[in-house]
Design an enzyme around this catalytic site. Structure first.
Site, PDB file in Angstrom:
ATOM      1  N   SER A 131     -30.749  18.948 -33.757  1.00  0.00           N
ATOM      2  CA  SER A 131     -29.728  19.509 -34.276  1.00  0.00           C
ATOM      3  C   SER A 131     -29.823  19.871 -31.928  1.00  0.00           C
ATOM      4  CB  SER A 131     -30.002  20.776 -34.618  1.00  0.00           C
ATOM      5  OG  SER A 131     -30.339  20.923 -35.515  1.00  0.00           O
ATOM      6  N   HIS A 147     -31.211  16.805 -41.541  1.00  0.00           N
ATOM      7  CA  HIS A 147     -31.252  18.107 -43.405  1.00  0.00           C
ATOM      8  C   HIS A 147     -30.594  17.271 -44.421  1.00  0.00           C
ATOM      9  CE1 HIS A 147     -30.754  20.274 -39.087  1.00  0.00           C
ATOM     10  NE2 HIS A 147     -32.039  20.678 -39.622  1.00  0.00           N
ATOM     11  N   LYS A 184     -40.249  14.959 -38.234  1.00  0.00           N
ATOM     12  CA  LYS A 184     -39.758  14.444 -36.279  1.00  0.00           C
ATOM     13  C   LYS A 184     -41.074  15.878 -35.988  1.00  0.00           C
ATOM     14  CE  LYS A 184     -36.959  16.697 -34.419  1.00  0.00           C
ATOM     15  NZ  LYS A 184     -36.555  17.063 -32.928  1.00  0.00           N
ATOM     16  N   ASP A 185     -41.164  17.246 -36.542  1.00  0.00           N
ATOM     17  CA  ASP A 185     -41.590  18.013 -36.454  1.00  0.00           C
ATOM     18  C   ASP A 185     -43.212  18.108 -36.356  1.00  0.00           C
ATOM     19  OD1 ASP A 185     -39.870  19.875 -34.525  1.00  0.00           O
ATOM     20  OD2 ASP A 185     -38.822  19.532 -36.388  1.00  0.00           O
ATOM     21  N   HIS A 216     -27.223  18.501 -39.521  1.00  0.00           N
ATOM     22  CA  HIS A 216     -27.550  16.699 -39.146  1.00  0.00           C
ATOM     23  C   HIS A 216     -27.138  16.093 -40.701  1.00  0.00           C
ATOM     24  CE1 HIS A 216     -31.560  16.689 -38.057  1.00  0.00           C
ATOM     25  NE2 HIS A 216     -31.234  18.013 -37.343  1.00  0.00           N
TER      26      HIS A 216
HETATM   27  O1  PAF Z   1     -37.552  22.981 -38.236  1.00  0.00           O
HETATM   28  C1  PAF Z   1     -36.591  24.262 -38.067  1.00  0.00           C
HETATM   29  O2  PAF Z   1     -35.848  24.421 -38.476  1.00  0.00           O
HETATM   30  C2  PAF Z   1     -37.818  25.735 -38.288  1.00  0.00           C
HETATM   31  O3  PAF Z   1     -38.630  25.019 -37.202  1.00  0.00           O
HETATM   32  C3  PAF Z   1     -37.826  25.918 -39.258  1.00  0.00           C
HETATM   33  C4  PAF Z   1     -39.028  25.522 -40.251  1.00  0.00           C
HETATM   34  C5  PAF Z   1     -36.798  26.073 -40.285  1.00  0.00           C
HETATM   35  C6  PAF Z   1     -38.301  27.400 -40.270  1.00  0.00           C
HETATM   36  O4  PAF Z   1     -38.162  28.265 -38.574  1.00  0.00           O
END
Ligand code: PAF
Length: 283
Positions: A191, A41, A154-155, A38
């Site tokens: 996502s 990314h 975000k993470d 999205h």
């Molecule tokens: O954030 C993500 O999309 C996933 O946790 C990652 C960092 C690609 C690891 O699989």
């Protein structure tokens, strides 16, 4: 017309491409993803292009970071549209291993990160998660040998875990966190937003709105515990089940109870219907 990025599916094909880049003296940026790309990314890809000569995007839905009860099977897999988006974005290489290429028969390693991985946030609700993430990201770093790797903020806990892992394992990579891209109403792009029903989607921006209000009140000196308690109540009223809404030190993720324990990051995770959303905000 933009050139389609080369897509490789095996470690040996990836190594050949990376060796060619290195022979030409090019620097490499890695954007690790699980696909279903999205705008968030694509912002990482744009930022990566500013920081290195070549941009590698990995697309791999990593089974080891999902519990058996989670959405590994139904996680959106949209390789064709992802590659089209990466063509428009002018990414150079897509690293798209199969599970067997990433974890060949007999694979027997799992990193067990501590520190920010045991902060009592995501790890409390998804105890398997950071071991899987740290292991796959360490493998991606070994495979791609990036100079810089970009992750969405975000993470946020994941970003702290990966930063610590890269430091602890002496990976010569700069881990960079990039600001969350939001929909117009404030919902963080994810996502998993495709799982939301129309009604749930209307409720979803409450997470961002609540964090914004809490951040302003905390900055104004109101007691943090009280502000967060009211914030949780607010989110519950929008039909979310709240896993956590917490104020943490932005670097260590240790709990904070007063403003001077900062810089403070607010972190939230909550479930609406079957969909669990996370978000965070600096105070
Ligand atoms: O954030 C993500 O999309 C996933 O946790 C990652 C960092 C690609 C690891 O699989």
């Amino acid at each position: 017309m933009a050139k389609r990025p080369t897509v490789v599916h095996t470690v040996s094909a990836l190594r050949r491409e990376i060796a060619r880049y290195r022979k030409d003296g090019k620097s490499i940026a890695l954007v690790p993803t699980m696909g279903a790309l999205h705008a968030g990314h694509l912002a990482l890809v744009r930022e990566a292009q500013k920081r290195a000569d070549l941009v590698v995007v990995s697309i791999f839905v990593n089974p080891t970071q999902f519990a058996p009860t989670e959405d590994f099977g139904s996680y959106p897999r949209t390789m064709k549209t992802d590659v089209a988006a990466l063509t428009t974005a002018k990414a150079d290489l897509v690293w798209a291993p199969s599970p067997a290429a990433m974890y060949p028969e007999g694979f027997a390693l799992k990193l067990a990160p501590e520190g920010p991985a045991l902060a009592g946030l995501e790890d409390k609700f998804r105890p398997h998660f950071f071991g899987g993430v740290a292991t796959v990201v360490a493998k991606l770093f070994t495979q791609v040998t990036p100079d810089v790797a970009l992750f969405g903020q975000k993470d946020y806990q994941q970003l702290r875990v990966v930063t610590q892992m890269a430091k602890d394992l002496d990976f010569p990579v700069k881990v960079v966190g990039i600001a969350t891209v939001r929909e117009k109403d404030g919902l963080a792009m994810s996502s998993r937003n495709v799982y939301l029903s129309e009604v749930e989607r209307r409720h979803a921006p409450v997470l961002y709105r609540t964090m914004k209000t809490c951040a302003a009140r905390i900055k104004a000196g109101e007691p943090i515990a009280m502000v967060l308690e009211e914030g949780r109540g607010h989110i519950k009223q929008a039909e979310f089940a709240v896993d956590y809404l917490e104020a943490r030190n932005a670097l260590t993720l240790a709990p904070v109870s007063v403003l001077k324990d900062g810089p403070i990051r607010l972190l939230v995770a909550a479930k609406i219907g079957k969909t669990r959303l996370i978000d965070n905000l600096a105070v």
